[in-house]
Design an enzyme around this catalytic site. Structure first.
Site, mmCIF file in Angstrom:
data_model
loop_
_atom_site.group_PDB
_atom_site.id
_atom_site.type_symbol
_atom_site.label_atom_id
_atom_site.label_comp_id
_atom_site.label_asym_id
_atom_site.label_seq_id
_atom_site.Cartn_x
_atom_site.Cartn_y
_atom_site.Cartn_z
ATOM 1 N N ASP A 205 14.511 11.182 9.390
ATOM 2 C CA ASP A 205 15.897 11.617 9.474
ATOM 3 C C ASP A 205 16.135 12.402 10.767
ATOM 4 O OD1 ASP A 205 18.381 12.705 9.182
ATOM 5 O OD2 ASP A 205 18.033 13.529 7.189
ATOM 6 N N GLN B 98 13.340 11.531 4.624
ATOM 7 C CA GLN B 98 13.462 12.709 5.483
ATOM 8 C C GLN B 98 12.576 12.672 6.707
ATOM 9 O OE1 GLN B 98 14.385 16.677 4.345
ATOM 10 N NE2 GLN B 98 14.101 16.139 2.222
ATOM 11 N N ARG C 264 20.187 9.692 3.344
ATOM 12 C CA ARG C 264 19.474 10.977 3.406
ATOM 13 C C ARG C 264 18.753 11.269 2.103
ATOM 14 N NH1 ARG C 264 23.026 14.979 6.926
ATOM 15 N NH2 ARG C 264 21.000 15.466 7.796
ATOM 16 N N TYR D 218 26.454 14.563 2.062
ATOM 17 C CA TYR D 218 27.520 14.790 3.033
ATOM 18 C C TYR D 218 28.749 15.357 2.325
ATOM 19 C CZ TYR D 218 24.881 11.917 6.258
ATOM 20 O OH TYR D 218 23.907 11.418 7.065
ATOM 21 N N SER E 185 18.836 15.287 10.777
ATOM 22 C CA SER E 185 18.325 16.578 10.321
ATOM 23 C C SER E 185 17.451 17.233 11.368
ATOM 24 C CB SER E 185 17.484 16.404 9.051
ATOM 25 O OG SER E 185 18.297 16.228 7.929
HETATM 26 N N1 LIG Z 1 13.646 20.933 3.654
HETATM 27 C C1 LIG Z 1 14.785 20.309 3.895
HETATM 28 O O1 LIG Z 1 15.182 20.177 5.029
HETATM 29 C C2 LIG Z 1 15.618 19.831 2.781
HETATM 30 C C3 LIG Z 1 16.993 19.746 2.958
HETATM 31 C C4 LIG Z 1 17.762 19.314 1.900
HETATM 32 C C5 LIG Z 1 17.145 18.943 0.700
HETATM 33 N N2 LIG Z 1 15.806 19.016 0.569
HETATM 34 C C6 LIG Z 1 15.187 18.639 -0.685
HETATM 35 O O2 LIG Z 1 14.907 19.826 -1.432
HETATM 36 C C7 LIG Z 1 13.743 19.600 -2.210
HETATM 37 C C8 LIG Z 1 12.744 20.687 -1.839
HETATM 38 O O3 LIG Z 1 11.744 20.744 -2.803
HETATM 39 P P1 LIG Z 1 11.237 22.095 -3.395
HETATM 40 O O4 LIG Z 1 10.029 21.787 -4.170
HETATM 41 O O5 LIG Z 1 11.136 23.108 -2.328
HETATM 42 O O6 LIG Z 1 12.404 22.631 -4.328
HETATM 43 P P2 LIG Z 1 13.086 21.893 -5.553
HETATM 44 O O7 LIG Z 1 12.445 20.614 -5.840
HETATM 45 O O8 LIG Z 1 14.535 21.926 -5.266
HETATM 46 O O9 LIG Z 1 12.743 22.839 -6.780
HETATM 47 C C9 LIG Z 1 13.072 24.162 -6.779
HETATM 48 C C10 LIG Z 1 12.607 24.725 -8.097
HETATM 49 O O10 LIG Z 1 12.644 26.123 -8.014
HETATM 50 C C11 LIG Z 1 12.969 26.643 -9.278
HETATM 51 N N3 LIG Z 1 13.626 27.911 -9.052
HETATM 52 C C12 LIG Z 1 14.875 28.147 -8.599
HETATM 53 N N4 LIG Z 1 15.119 29.459 -8.533
HETATM 54 C C13 LIG Z 1 14.000 30.079 -8.945
HETATM 55 C C14 LIG Z 1 13.637 31.442 -9.108
HETATM 56 N N5 LIG Z 1 14.482 32.449 -8.817
HETATM 57 N N6 LIG Z 1 12.392 31.730 -9.560
HETATM 58 C C15 LIG Z 1 11.542 30.724 -9.856
HETATM 59 N N7 LIG Z 1 11.845 29.434 -9.740
HETATM 60 C C16 LIG Z 1 13.062 29.109 -9.275
HETATM 61 C C17 LIG Z 1 13.822 25.615 -9.945
HETATM 62 O O11 LIG Z 1 13.447 25.476 -11.303
HETATM 63 P P3 LIG Z 1 14.124 26.370 -12.423
HETATM 64 O O12 LIG Z 1 15.599 26.129 -12.284
HETATM 65 O O13 LIG Z 1 13.515 25.926 -13.688
HETATM 66 O O14 LIG Z 1 13.760 27.777 -12.087
HETATM 67 C C18 LIG Z 1 13.493 24.318 -9.228
HETATM 68 O O15 LIG Z 1 12.795 23.437 -10.041
HETATM 69 C C19 LIG Z 1 13.229 18.233 -1.896
HETATM 70 O O16 LIG Z 1 13.726 17.323 -2.820
HETATM 71 C C20 LIG Z 1 13.850 17.970 -0.533
HETATM 72 O O17 LIG Z 1 14.030 16.626 -0.274
HETATM 73 C C21 LIG Z 1 15.043 19.507 1.588
HETATM 74 N N1 LIG Z 2 17.783 14.413 0.927
HETATM 75 C C1 LIG Z 2 17.347 15.328 1.711
HETATM 76 O O1 LIG Z 2 16.263 15.761 1.486
HETATM 77 C C2 LIG Z 2 18.207 15.840 2.802
HETATM 78 C C3 LIG Z 2 17.837 15.811 4.128
HETATM 79 C C4 LIG Z 2 18.679 16.368 5.098
HETATM 80 C C5 LIG Z 2 19.855 16.949 4.720
HETATM 81 N N2 LIG Z 2 20.169 16.987 3.402
HETATM 82 C C6 LIG Z 2 21.343 17.618 2.953
HETATM 83 O O2 LIG Z 2 22.503 17.015 3.470
HETATM 84 C C7 LIG Z 2 23.506 17.972 3.576
HETATM 85 C C8 LIG Z 2 24.287 17.883 4.885
HETATM 86 O O3 LIG Z 2 23.470 18.023 5.960
HETATM 87 P P1 LIG Z 2 24.039 18.048 7.465
HETATM 88 O O4 LIG Z 2 23.726 19.305 8.064
HETATM 89 O O5 LIG Z 2 23.558 16.880 8.200
HETATM 90 O O6 LIG Z 2 25.593 17.913 7.195
HETATM 91 P P2 LIG Z 2 26.796 17.712 8.233
HETATM 92 O O7 LIG Z 2 26.298 17.919 9.590
HETATM 93 O O8 LIG Z 2 27.417 16.461 7.858
HETATM 94 O O9 LIG Z 2 27.778 18.903 7.832
HETATM 95 C C9 LIG Z 2 27.416 20.256 7.994
HETATM 96 C C10 LIG Z 2 27.973 21.089 6.901
HETATM 97 O O10 LIG Z 2 29.367 21.257 7.055
HETATM 98 C C11 LIG Z 2 29.973 21.331 5.809
HETATM 99 N N3 LIG Z 2 31.409 21.039 5.843
HETATM 100 C C12 LIG Z 2 32.078 19.846 5.883
HETATM 101 N N4 LIG Z 2 33.405 20.060 5.886
HETATM 102 C C13 LIG Z 2 33.588 21.375 5.831
HETATM 103 C C14 LIG Z 2 34.754 22.180 5.805
HETATM 104 N N5 LIG Z 2 35.979 21.691 5.833
HETATM 105 N N6 LIG Z 2 34.585 23.517 5.727
HETATM 106 C C15 LIG Z 2 33.328 24.039 5.705
HETATM 107 N N7 LIG Z 2 32.217 23.333 5.742
HETATM 108 C C16 LIG Z 2 32.342 21.991 5.805
HETATM 109 C C17 LIG Z 2 29.195 20.344 5.000
HETATM 110 O O11 LIG Z 2 29.302 20.654 3.643
HETATM 111 C C18 LIG Z 2 27.783 20.517 5.518
HETATM 112 O O12 LIG Z 2 27.118 21.497 4.759
HETATM 113 C C19 LIG Z 2 22.802 19.299 3.373
HETATM 114 O O13 LIG Z 2 23.047 19.719 2.072
HETATM 115 C C20 LIG Z 2 21.382 19.004 3.459
HETATM 116 O O14 LIG Z 2 20.616 19.846 2.649
HETATM 117 C C21 LIG Z 2 19.384 16.421 2.455
#
Ligand SMILES: NC(=O)c1ccc[n+]([C@@H]2O[C@H](COP(=O)([O-])OP(=O)(O)OC[C@H]3O[C@@H](n4cnc5c(N)ncnc54)[C@H](OP(=O)(O)O)[C@@H]3O)[C@@H](O)[C@H]2O)c1
Ligand SMILES: NC(=O)c1ccc[n+]([C@@H]2O[C@H](COP(=O)([O-])OP(=O)(O)OC[C@H]3O[C@@H](n4cnc5c(N)ncnc54)[C@H](O)[C@@H]3O)[C@@H](O)[C@H]2O)c1
Ligand SMILES: NC(=O)c1ccc[n+]([C@@H]2O[C@H](COP(=O)([O-])OP(=O)(O)OC[C@H]3O[C@@H](n4cnc5c(N)ncnc54)[C@H](OP(=O)(O)O)[C@@H]3O)[C@@H](O)[C@H]2O)c1
Ligand SMILES: NC(=O)c1ccc[n+]([C@@H]2O[C@H](COP(=O)([O-])OP(=O)(O)OC[C@H]3O[C@@H](n4cnc5c(N)ncnc54)[C@H](O)[C@@H]3O)[C@@H](O)[C@H]2O)c1
Lengths: 93, 452, 373, 373, 452, 93
Positions: free
Chosen positions: C129, C126, C121, C226, C132
């Protein structure tokens, strides 16, 4: 002399109060414009080159006058050019 | 006649006052400059009415100076203006020095007060002159823009200052010409020494200070020849120049002391990794002026917008920009935020019309035509490493190419990384400015700017 | 290269592996797309739609034997694996931890089995994925399902005929599905409380306006997105704290899965007994065993005290058109990502970060490190 | 004074005229509340709940004969009217324009029939305005119903697996139900267009974030909060403009009623034919004949081009607990408003603005001006 | 010594400048007043150092004046302060008049310039004196607060002005004492005539103007005796008093001209129906100061909030008020808006916590303890007629009793009625202030006030 | 005289600039405070009563002095009382 000091103090305060929040885009023109104003020493130079006796004084005054005039004339013109640009940019939209 | 002249001086002073005030606001600046030049004209005409003048020299001097000034001012490239201002400023300072000197030459036995005034005129004028020259050289690239430092600089400066005080005392009491010449020499030297250690990036502040100085020099010259328009105008410039330099420092997030005496050179962000360029902070006020003139604006929201709950404020700013004539789009990266559609939820809550939402693929091709891209708490999704740095873990991920926009404002709280933990080179680019602080606060400040 | 999407065999499955948009994109990439007749029926797409997108409607058995790539949503019936040609690539959810036999037969058939749930992941992955993309819709659907079943409305309303108080939702597990469930319930005006063991997830819940339940569990870690398994003591503390919130909630939605293991049972009978008559529990982990004691996968039961426990195995299937759209897009993105432009083949490079993570069998062997031992 | 709430006779009716809260309030006012056993069953209230609130569980026939005030949701079966004691007050929806016989029998029985739909809709009367309180919930329920039936989600989502576009809703008739439908659909992220003949209603729709469809119809008037009937030309213009919006919409919800008349048919077959496969029409006016050509009251039909037309007669019954709560509150407010504190009676003063509007029969006569002729 | 005195004057002037500046902001006002009093002390001490003074009279005068001033200042009731200020101001004006007169008495043949200065000191001082006296009488209720008008007033005033100009000319040229006495009499008369026609409600503005006058009078006196601290301090007061009166007029939604010469008496809202009292407009700035100090605030949203889409701004204001220490509630009337739960939808959209929403029945009992009720585009639901006016069509409807709150701000665009079309007497109440304009704009302005 | 006029003009501008946005709550104290400053005429009165020749002048000066002192002393004290009240109110919260 005391009165002049008085004037100086008041002018100083006034200068402080006049410039409150200046947008940063205006920093340079403002600087340039007030630079032109500081060329007011032209008045002194005129007096020095026109009303002062003694060769040395006149020569010094003359150079001062040229420099001050450059400052004044050039200063105002440059400022105006800057502001004109700024204006037309604003007018665009 | 004298009464008339003095009255003219008052009028000129009033015009200067209005002029400076109007220069402080965008709508009136140009008129302000014209009004102040009118004041100058009146002052010059008035002084010419002084009886018993020898007009030959005056007219010659005025003519020569005017031609030089006008020609340079016309010729100079837009980009060369700041250094030209520095140069002119230096001339003004030198002129004040010369006026003081001339007065002494004419009446070599001044009273204590006048003597002190002469010294001040010479001293401040001299510093202004050489200081401005150095600033000019640095700005025009004729001299390395870097801070030039050598050991014992501080000690040397102190020594000179001491010498000046001593010489001043000697001059006031004895009127000895050599003391005067020495003072002139030292003041010129001091100007050089004071400006040399300051980096090219800080030159605008230095010029503002020197401008303030040249005003004071004129004021001192005014005391020498007992002329109140000189005093008033000079002091106005002196004070407003000082305030202006303080404002400029604030806009750079520095203090005046820090600029003049602080650690020099470019401050690099403590990102822990070597990146070219530096992160340049800006204020909401700077951004306001750029946004005000922008024709097309793209917002790129990220997780930080969600954390700051800035969506409503962003919506409001977008509306203001639209009514200001700009085309506004929200570029939504598919993975922005922490769940799919995270940004959509927030923007829908704030009632951003769906028409304004643009997908990454639609917005990237036109990004280079965008005037301002506002990155609101997004990081990874705008990281150019994904396109440029093959070694980056996110290489190959599509991103929103904000770096192609003319100007980028990045809103973040600090140097925090995004989800992926990577350094973002976007923030170090030439066209990127950081607006530090909670995104909601920053946006609200911007909104306020527009309302004022 | 022939890509074949057979009709899903599970009669409850409303999704398809490809929709017409995906079909078109694959055709444009220069591959031949084969679709079994009726594949898109339950997700709102007719054979004609696929044909217009460039697909050929194919006979199932012929196509299975011919295709270089087989894409589907659910794992294949065991007997169909043998029908695949050697070297064929099979992309779908596989549930590999519970399907050792199936994996074995993929290996034996000399086919490459890609398990979508095993895709690493990373940010880069993504777009492919599917976990997701489906969890996201499941989160939405679970809330709409609850809302349509409840005897009350979700939002608060202060009306001349009295105040209707907002429904209380409790979301357990703030992953992708949990977040979308929070967002949807909040949108409808419910009061939402949420909990997750990962502390960073609590901040994410708050960024959507939910109240985060903060339970002090000592140290917890997360790895690769995870959650890790917790200690028994931690589970106990958590269960007690949750029971209290549950008893005050109208709807509880659980989404907690743990990678490669049975989901933790978070809602015990004791907690259910304290819940109100007429309340609902929606278990999104029901398929793997459920987060709720007594949940029956694929069914809905009502306890003696009037609590309805819904344990569908396919919430995203409630919105089949969108679920198919995003799944199809994941598949298409994957094919596009790995497609060799010249030869129009799908080369399997086991050095590749992503493929290393999700390819289970290749070249007659089980190659994935977690299943080789 | 005895107030009796019998169980509703219509088996589809999930609401009740009183809930325990209302019961308690009436008891506290010093009246005796009688409830038939099972009255609250489908709205989530047990007999015990009522008993605790101060009610007596009574036999239906006995209570009908004894009660001074009978409250219920729907009109009574004709045979029960005769069972009432002379002078008894019967409060419910009566549908008086279509129920001449029923009214006749009320008059003959010497009872006072209060028809809640006839209550003047003044600001003062809002607390008793059951039409509003129910329409409000119906508006909400219609959207949730549609959402739970659709193959797609309502909100827009831009995800790594592509963008899901928002569902398009078209709300026809921006009364109470229409407004709540707008609010609910907007909350869920749909794009909402709305139309009403009353121009002020368009502003109200916009105040909830909907796009108002502005059709130039010439002059239209409204009176006492109800829309007046339009001219045939106006209807034509409107129908054409609407057909266009319908063809682009995923869900059309119609709520247009006209006081005392059959609802206008706003969506003709021609418009339905142009609608997309899989789209929905929810007709909230179905009971009175419907705003949609071909709608069948109480049923759901699917047209050849795949458009589902839902014509429930009781949308508010989908959220029976809240519907009962607000209905009960309307009834209670009415009793409280008119109750004579001393004698604990419900005096009928036909000079009273409100009673004049809603009392149909009294003292053996039909007294309401619209039904006397 | 003279130098010292002059230097002290400069210091005193600087202190006055700081004092006035600091008086303009709430945090520093008290310190500002103290600083300016220090300036006054320095000026007085300095003048006492003047050589050749007869201290007997001076000490006597100072003592008598100080005792009177101190005692009255100590004794006066808080409510009596404004009129006391008026009285003191009048004394200042009279003192300036007397200084001018005394100078003439001492040196009865002044130069033209000094003569003009004497006239100005007398004229302005005289007007200030009697004008202030009238203001004092009106404010303290010793004279009817109403505007007193009589026919030909304008003509009379013009006549007097003419006479003053004539007499002034005579005095400057001939130095005739009778001209002076006539001038004194006329200026006193003019003061009376100028203030009498102005209504009691406008007195604060009048006092501000008279205050400005007394400053100018002091300045004129300064010209008479050629004393620059008088000129500076007087002129500072003159200018700042003028600005202040303009600001005050703005706060009342009037222009200065309108106050001084406009139609007098209370302006009643054009509601078409006779209601007691008047609708009093206020500015967001006024509201800010009241809100800033409020301990408990209740928002009452209505349909207007929906129309203005002000919910997000309202939420923000509520948050600010909370963090400012106030208890904030939203009182939701069941029929507010145009559909049941209309307000709930909007406030939920803006994420107002459910805990802050209060039902009518819960909030009414505590309404009298509420400091500020903010009515945002609600009308019918807060109409006291429902409780008080038996003839009203809405009599008997329960309402949110905001009128019981200490202060009510009603946000509306204008004089529009609500759904029911009724006049709302709430808006005419003593404790209600109207904040006109789109509700969202008004709230946003308030938010801005808090941020500045 | 010219210098005095100069001073007058500068002071006037300064007065304008100093008062920019005054919260309405401060209007009265500000008025009262600047009223006290306008009692600067006390300096004139002192000079008149202490340094002027002629009975008439002294009497007038004396009265002026009393009045001006009342203005100054009373003015400052009243202002201070007002502001003290204001302060304590702010301090409350
Ligand atoms: N969309 C999805 O489904 C999903 C799920 C899981 C993970 N992700 C991942 O999350 C990331 C998303 O990218 P993104 O560009 O949206 O966010 P990001 O790369 O996580 O960056 C967020 C930025 O916001 C700033 N920030 C936090 N709180 C703030 C506030 N109150 N005021 C101003 N700035 C603030 C932080 O910098 P400072 O701390 O310097 O403020 C940080 O650099 C990607 O890497 C993606 O893969 C996405
Ligand atoms: N790299 C990426 O950009 C990317 C893409 C998709 C998801 N993610 C991240 O992966 C993570 C998991 O995604 P998911 O929804 O597929 O997870 P999942 O379906 O495996 O689990 C769902 C949620 O249940 C929680 N959980 C597990 N055991 C628990 C417990 N005992 N009590 C309470 N909560 C418990 C987990 O922490 C998770 O948040 C998320 O943080 C998501 O943001 C990242
Ligand atoms: N809740 C329901 O179910 C329902 C249904 C139908 C009718 N009603 C009736 O509607 C009324 C509701 O009362 P209410 O107090 O909410 O509203 P209201 O009485 O209708 O008053 C709304 C007020 O808001 C002002 N306004 C409009 N737009 C504004 C803007 N942009 N900014 C600031 N002010 C604005 C208007 O005054 P200006 O024009 O001067 O700005 C108007 O006086 C009741 O009479 C109720 O009976 C309610
Ligand atoms: N006095 C009050 O406080 C109060 C209380 C409740 C309702 N009301 C008002 O009464 C009005 C009607 O409420 P309702 O929901 O019971 O009305 P309704 O159910 O009678 O009608 C629903 C809507 O359909 C509209 N309609 C009728 N014919 C139409 C056509 N041909 N095309 C399109 N739209 C058509 C009507 O204008 C109305 O808005 C609303 O304005 C409501 O605000 C007022």
């Amino acid at each position: 002399m005391v009165l002049l000091l008085f004037i100086f103090v008041l002018a100083g305060f006034l200068g402080f109060e006049l410039i409150q929040r200046v947008p940063s885009q205006l920093h340079t023109p403002l600087m340039s414009g007030s630079n032109a104003i500081s060329g007011i020493t032209i008045v002194g130079a005129i007096l020095a080159s026109g009303a002062i006796e003694g060769q040395m004084g006149i020569i010094l005054g003359f150079i001062a006058l040229i420099l001050a005039t450059v400052n004044v004339v050039g200063g105002y013109m440059v400022t105006d050019r800057m502001l004109a640009m700024f204006h037309s940019k604003k007018g665009d939209k | 006649m004298d009464l008339l002249i003095n009255f003219a001086y008052i009028v000129a002073s009033i015009l200067f006052i209005f002029g400076i005030k109007m220069l402080g606001s965008a709508d009136t600046a140009r008129r302000g400059n014209q009004i102040s030049s009118l004041g100058m004209l009146i002052a010059v005409v008035a002084v010419l009415l002084t009886s018993g003048m020898n007009y030959t020299w005056i007219i010659a001097g005025l003519a020569i100076g005017a031609v030089i000034g006008a020609v340079t001012a016309k010729r100079v490239q837009m980009t060369g203006m700041p250094e030209l201002v520095a140069l002119f400023n230096g001339f003004g300072g030198l002129a004040s020095l010369l006026v003081g000197w001339a007065e002494y030459a004419a009446r070599p036995e001044p009273s204590a007060e006048t003597g002190a005034a002469v010294i001040l005129a010479i001293l401040i004028g001299g510093i202004t002159f050489t200081g401005s020259l150095i600033a000019y050289l640095k700005l025009s690239g004729k001299m390395g823009g870097n801070a030039t430092l050598f050991g014992g600089q501080k000690a040397l400066n102190a020594l000179i200052a001491l010498a000046i005080v001593g010489l001043g005392f000697v001059f006031v009491t004895t009127h000895a010409p050599w003391a005067l010449y020495a003072l002139i020499a030292l003041s010129l030297l001091l100007g050089v020494l004071a400006v040399i250690p300051i980096g090219g990036g800080d030159m605008p502040v230095v010029i503002a200070i020197l401008n303030s100085f040249s005003g004071l020099a004129a004021s001192a010259a005014g005391f020498v020849i007992q002329n109140n328009v000189l005093i008033v105008a000079g002091c106005l410039v002196g004070a407003s120049g000082l305030i202006l330099s303080i404002i400029m420092c604030k806009a750079m997030n520095r203090t005046l002391g820090n600029v003049l005496f602080g650690s020099f050179g470019a401050a690099t962000g403590n990102t822990g990794q070597a990146v070219e360029g530096e992160m340049k902070a800006a204020t909401a006020e700077d951004a306001y002026y750029v946004l005000e003139a922008a024709q097309s604006v793209v917002f790129v929201p990220g997780y930080g917008m969600a954390v700051a709950q800035a969506q409503h404020a962003v919506k409001e700013l977008a509306q203001i920009l639209e009514s200001n004539g700009a085309e506004v789009r929200f570029a939504i990266h598919p993975v922005a935020g922490r769940m799919p559609g995270h940004m959509n939820v927030l923007l829908a809550e704030a009632d951003v019309p769906y028409e304004q939402l643009a997908e990454m693929d639609d917005v990237n091709p036109i990004m280079s035509t965008v005037d301002v891209a506002i990155v609101i708490g997004a990081n990874d999704v705008v990281n150019p490493a994904a396109v440029e740095d093959e070694s980056s873990p996110i290489y190959g991920m599509p991103i929103i190419k904000v770096y192609e926009a003319k100007t980028v404002y990045a809103l973040k709280r600090g140097q925090g990384a995004g989800f992926s933990g990577l350094v973002n080179t976007l923030f170090f680019r030439e066209n990127t400015r950081m607006l530090y602080g909670d995104a909601k606060d920053t946006i609200t400040t911007l909104v306020t700017q527009f309302k004022d | 290269m022939k890509i074949f999407a057979p009709k899903e065999t599970d009669s409850d499955e409303t999704r398809a592996a490809l929709d017409p948009i995906g079909t078109k994109k694959l055709s444009d990439l220069g591959t031949n797309v084969l679709i079994e007749s009726g594949t898109g029926e339950s997700s709102g797409h007719s054979d004609e739609d696929y044909r217009q997108a460039g697909a050929e409607i194919a006979d199932r058995n012929t196509a299975l034997a011919e295709a270089d790539v087989i894409v589907r949503v659910r794992k294949p019936p065991a007997e169909e694996v043998t029908k695949l040609k050697k070297g064929a690539i099979h992309i779908s959810f596989l549930d590999p931890f519970n399907e050792a036999d199936l994996i074995e037969s993929f290996a034996n058939a000399g086919t490459t089995a890609i398990s979508l749930e095993m895709l690493p992941r990373t940010t880069l992955a993504q777009k492919m994925d599917a976990l997701s993309s489906q969890a996201n819709l499941a989160g939405y659907a679970s809330v709409i399902l609850a809302a349509s079943r409840m005897k009350t409305i979700l939002p608060m309303m202060m009306t001349p005929a009295g105040t209707i108080s907002p429904a209380k939702f409790f979301i357990l597990g703030i992953g992708v599905a949990g977040l979308q469930a929070i967002a949807t319930a909040k949108r409808l005006g419910a009061r939402v409380t949420a909990f997750d063991v990962r502390p960073e997830a609590l901040e994410q819940a708050e960024s959507l306006g939910a109240k985060a339940l903060r339970i002090d569990l000592g140290e917890t870690k997360s790895e690769g997105g995870y959650a890790k398994e917790m200690t028994p003591e931690q589970i106990k503390i958590q269960i007690d704290a949750q029971a209290k919130v549950c008893s005050q909630s109208d709807v509880v939605i659980t989404t907690a899965k743990v990678f490669g293991r049975k989901p933790p049972v978070l809602i015990k009978k004791g907690a259910i007994d304290q819940m109100q008559n007429g309340s609902f529990i929606v278990d999104l982990a029901a398929e793997g065993g459920g987060n709720v004691e007594g949940v029956v996968a694929g069914e809905e039961i009502t306890t003696d005290n009037g609590v309805t426990i819904i344990g569908l195995t396919n919430y995203e299937g409630l919105v089949p058109q969108n679920a198919t759209q995003v799944y199809s897009s994941n598949i298409t993105n994957m094919v596009e990502h790995f497609l060799d432009e010249e030869s129009k083949t799908f080369p399997i490079d086991l050095e590749d970060e992503l493929l290393k993570g999700c390819v289970i069998t290749h070249d007659g062997k089980i190659v994935h490190e977690r299943f080789t031992s």
